[in-house]
Write an enzyme that holds these catalytic residues in place. Structure first.
Site, PDB file in Angstrom:
ATOM      1  CG  ASP A  39      42.028 -92.089  52.194  1.00  0.00           C
ATOM      2  OD1 ASP A  39      42.795 -92.681  51.416  1.00  0.00           O
ATOM      3  OD2 ASP A  39      40.932 -91.609  51.810  1.00  0.00           O
ATOM      4  CE  LYS A  78      48.524 -89.193  51.255  1.00  0.00           C
ATOM      5  NZ  LYS A  78      47.499 -90.228  51.405  1.00  0.00           N
ATOM      6  CG  ASN A 126      52.163 -89.652  48.503  1.00  0.00           C
ATOM      7  OD1 ASN A 126      53.210 -89.019  48.580  1.00  0.00           O
ATOM      8  ND2 ASN A 126      51.031 -89.133  48.051  1.00  0.00           N
ATOM      9  CE  LYS A 178      51.059 -80.089  51.575  1.00  0.00           C
ATOM     10  NZ  LYS A 178      51.229 -81.121  50.566  1.00  0.00           N
ATOM     11  CG  ASP A 187      50.752 -79.530  47.506  1.00  0.00           C
ATOM     12  OD1 ASP A 187      49.680 -79.509  48.142  1.00  0.00           O
ATOM     13  OD2 ASP A 187      51.767 -80.124  47.895  1.00  0.00           O
ATOM     14  CG  HIS A 222      45.208 -81.550  54.440  1.00  0.00           C
ATOM     15  ND1 HIS A 222      46.237 -80.834  53.870  1.00  0.00           N
ATOM     16  CD2 HIS A 222      45.128 -82.692  53.694  1.00  0.00           C
ATOM     17  CE1 HIS A 222      46.721 -81.492  52.831  1.00  0.00           C
ATOM     18  NE2 HIS A 222      46.075 -82.613  52.718  1.00  0.00           N
ATOM     19  CB  THR A 247      51.846 -93.756  52.756  1.00  0.00           C
ATOM     20  OG1 THR A 247      51.479 -93.052  51.555  1.00  0.00           O
ATOM     21  CG2 THR A 247      53.242 -93.299  53.152  1.00  0.00           C
TER      22      THR A 247
HETATM   23  P1  IMP Z   1      45.300 -91.155  49.069  1.00  0.00           P
HETATM   24  O1  IMP Z   1      46.741 -91.524  48.954  1.00  0.00           O
HETATM   25  O2  IMP Z   1      44.367 -92.209  48.636  1.00  0.00           O
HETATM   26  O3  IMP Z   1      44.979 -90.644  50.456  1.00  0.00           O
HETATM   27  O4  IMP Z   1      45.053 -89.970  48.043  1.00  0.00           O
HETATM   28  C1  IMP Z   1      45.406 -88.712  48.382  1.00  0.00           C
HETATM   29  C2  IMP Z   1      45.278 -87.824  47.153  1.00  0.00           C
HETATM   30  O5  IMP Z   1      44.683 -86.598  47.576  1.00  0.00           O
HETATM   31  C3  IMP Z   1      46.650 -87.460  46.602  1.00  0.00           C
HETATM   32  O6  IMP Z   1      47.031 -88.325  45.564  1.00  0.00           O
HETATM   33  C4  IMP Z   1      46.420 -86.046  46.117  1.00  0.00           C
HETATM   34  O7  IMP Z   1      45.829 -86.074  44.859  1.00  0.00           O
HETATM   35  C5  IMP Z   1      45.411 -85.513  47.124  1.00  0.00           C
HETATM   36  N1  IMP Z   1      46.106 -84.909  48.275  1.00  0.00           N
HETATM   37  C6  IMP Z   1      46.065 -85.321  49.577  1.00  0.00           C
HETATM   38  N2  IMP Z   1      46.837 -84.534  50.341  1.00  0.00           N
HETATM   39  C7  IMP Z   1      47.378 -83.633  49.514  1.00  0.00           C
HETATM   40  C8  IMP Z   1      48.302 -82.577  49.734  1.00  0.00           C
HETATM   41  O8  IMP Z   1      48.807 -82.319  50.843  1.00  0.00           O
HETATM   42  N3  IMP Z   1      48.624 -81.856  48.643  1.00  0.00           N
HETATM   43  C9  IMP Z   1      48.125 -82.101  47.410  1.00  0.00           C
HETATM   44  N4  IMP Z   1      47.289 -83.099  47.151  1.00  0.00           N
HETATM   45  C10 IMP Z   1      46.914 -83.861  48.206  1.00  0.00           C
END
Ligand code: IMP
Length: 195
Positions: free
Chosen positions: A70, A14, A11, A174, A154, A179, A9
């Site tokens: 994801d 995350k 992020n 949280k 969030d 999830h 990731t």
């Molecule tokens: P990914 O990185 O492609 O999986 O995109 C995930 C996106 O879903 C994030 O950028 C958020 O917009 C949303 N998302 C996923 N998990 C969360 C969470 O725990 N809190 C808030 N938004 C989330």
């Protein structure tokens, strides 16, 4: 000694969440830790497909097992949108704030505020086939952002059974109900650590 896995990731939120949840079992290495700069295009139509895309891209750079998440928000009144497009709901380079504002616009005057956060975790390279673990958390989208913590949606997501948003409840709470936590609980109880 604890095994090391790479978490695919970019992020940082995350990364923190997964380290907090799995840290007592596994050393979670970031992409920076292994000097990997990939940012694969998420062309899948499901969370599972995109999680696998992320794992495969990072597995090119390491022999360690790779974990990817994801995830996204599915809103009932919007037929499951933004779903897999949660990160880019308001456009390719949209910020979290842009995405939240678009969501609130779409839900203006909409009474049904039910939503789900969904996460699919893929574990790649530990067994011959990828393993998948899913978590779903029900809640409501409130009318205006509240709270400072967390990321993404969030500030507008209020989990069922609580009177505050994830951004108000803080990371400890949280991480105990999210999830991602539900998906990782399944991973923890799957027996992968005894392989
Ligand atoms: P990914 O990185 O492609 O999986 O995109 C995930 C996106 O879903 C994030 O950028 C958020 O917009 C949303 N998302 C996923 N998990 C969360 C969470 O725990 N809190 C808030 N938004 C989330």
């Amino acid at each position: 000694m604890k095994p090391s896995w790479v978490f695919a990731t970019n992020n940082k939120h995350k990364l923190e969440e997964v380290r907090e949840i799995l840290g007592s079992h596994i050393i979670i290495l970031s992409l920076n830790d292994i000097n990997c700069k990939v940012n694969p295009e998420e062309t899948g139509e499901t969370f599972a497909e995109n999680a696998l895309i992320k794992c495969r891209a990072v597995a090119e750079f390491t022999t360690l097992p790779v974990l990817a998440d994801d995830s996204g928000l599915s809103v009932f009144a919007l037929n499951g949108q933004p779903g897999v497009k949660s990160a880019r709901y308001a456009g390719e380079n949209a910020s979290d704030h842009d995405n939240v504002l678009k969501l609130l616009m779409e839900l203006k005057n909409v009474e049904d505020r039910r939503a789900q956060f969904r996460a699919c975790i893929c574990l790649f390279g530990l067994k011959t086939e990828p393993l998948y673990f899913e978590g779903v958390l029900n809640g409501q989208i409130i009318n205006e952002p509240k709270g400072q913590e967390g990321f993404g949606y969030d500030p507008v997501f209020m989990p069922d059974g609580y009177e505050m948003t994830f951004a108000q409840l803080g990371s400890e709470l949280k991480n105990s109900i999210s999830h991602r936590r539900l998906a990782l609980n399944k991973l923890l109880s799957s027996g992968v650590f005894s392989i």
